[in-house]
Design a protein around this motif. Structure first.
Motif, mmCIF file in Angstrom:
data_model
loop_
_atom_site.group_PDB
_atom_site.id
_atom_site.type_symbol
_atom_site.label_atom_id
_atom_site.label_comp_id
_atom_site.label_asym_id
_atom_site.label_seq_id
_atom_site.Cartn_x
_atom_site.Cartn_y
_atom_site.Cartn_z
ATOM 1 N N TYR A 5 5.314 -5.384 -5.934
ATOM 2 C CA TYR A 5 4.048 -4.814 -6.399
ATOM 3 C C TYR A 5 3.674 -3.523 -5.675
ATOM 4 O O TYR A 5 2.543 -3.072 -5.774
ATOM 5 C CB TYR A 5 2.931 -5.843 -6.216
ATOM 6 C CG TYR A 5 3.173 -7.110 -6.993
ATOM 7 C CD1 TYR A 5 3.058 -7.132 -8.373
ATOM 8 C CD2 TYR A 5 3.528 -8.279 -6.330
ATOM 9 C CE1 TYR A 5 3.287 -8.286 -9.089
ATOM 10 C CE2 TYR A 5 3.755 -9.444 -7.028
ATOM 11 C CZ TYR A 5 3.631 -9.443 -8.409
ATOM 12 O OH TYR A 5 3.865 -10.584 -9.110
ATOM 13 N N GLU A 7 4.391 -0.369 -6.145
ATOM 14 C CA GLU A 7 3.970 0.738 -7.004
ATOM 15 C C GLU A 7 2.547 0.512 -7.525
ATOM 16 O O GLU A 7 1.737 1.445 -7.565
ATOM 17 C CB GLU A 7 4.933 0.901 -8.175
ATOM 18 C CG GLU A 7 4.644 2.127 -9.015
ATOM 19 C CD GLU A 7 5.692 2.353 -10.084
ATOM 20 O OE1 GLU A 7 5.335 2.960 -11.099
ATOM 21 O OE2 GLU A 7 6.843 1.922 -9.898
ATOM 22 N N GLN A 8 2.230 -0.715 -7.895
ATOM 23 C CA GLN A 8 0.881 -1.020 -8.375
ATOM 24 C C GLN A 8 -0.145 -0.898 -7.250
ATOM 25 O O GLN A 8 -1.258 -0.422 -7.463
ATOM 26 C CB GLN A 8 0.838 -2.424 -8.976
ATOM 27 C CG GLN A 8 1.639 -2.543 -10.253
ATOM 28 C CD GLN A 8 1.696 -3.972 -10.759
ATOM 29 O OE1 GLN A 8 1.387 -4.909 -10.030
ATOM 30 N NE2 GLN A 8 2.096 -4.130 -12.011
ATOM 31 N N ALA A 11 -0.761 2.795 -6.685
ATOM 32 C CA ALA A 11 -1.583 3.376 -7.753
ATOM 33 C C ALA A 11 -3.047 2.960 -7.589
ATOM 34 O O ALA A 11 -3.951 3.789 -7.721
ATOM 35 C CB ALA A 11 -1.053 2.944 -9.115
ATOM 36 N N ALA A 12 -3.283 1.688 -7.293
ATOM 37 C CA ALA A 12 -4.658 1.206 -7.112
ATOM 38 C C ALA A 12 -5.296 1.864 -5.894
ATOM 39 O O ALA A 12 -6.480 2.230 -5.928
ATOM 40 C CB ALA A 12 -4.670 -0.312 -6.961
#
Length: 73
Positions: A5, A7-8, A11-12
């Motif tokens: 996770y 990359e997520q 981004a968040a």
């Protein structure tokens, strides 16, 4: 599991950081407008410009999300 996770999470974190940045910019502008005794028309103009910049940033994010979800980006 965290690597799946990453990359997520990045981004968040970026979205959160930029949201906080926009908030702080808004607070700084409000402080300068109050201390500078700016007329009402000038205040309205400044907030419109700030809102349009923020709306453009959000629109860019929505457009990017749509393109990526359709496999175009």
């Amino acid at each position: 599991m965290l690597n799946e996770y990453m990359e997520q999470i990045e981004a968040a974190s970026l979205w959160f950081f930029l949201s906080v940045l926009f908030f702080l910019i808004g607070m700084a502008i409000q402080d300068v407008l109050k201390k500078g005794d700016v007329p009402k028309f000038g205040r309205i103009f400044v907030w419109i410009v700030l809102f349009v910049g923020c709306a453009g940033f959000l629109a860019k994010g929505v457009i990017q999300f749509i393109y990526e979800s359709k496999g175009l980006g």
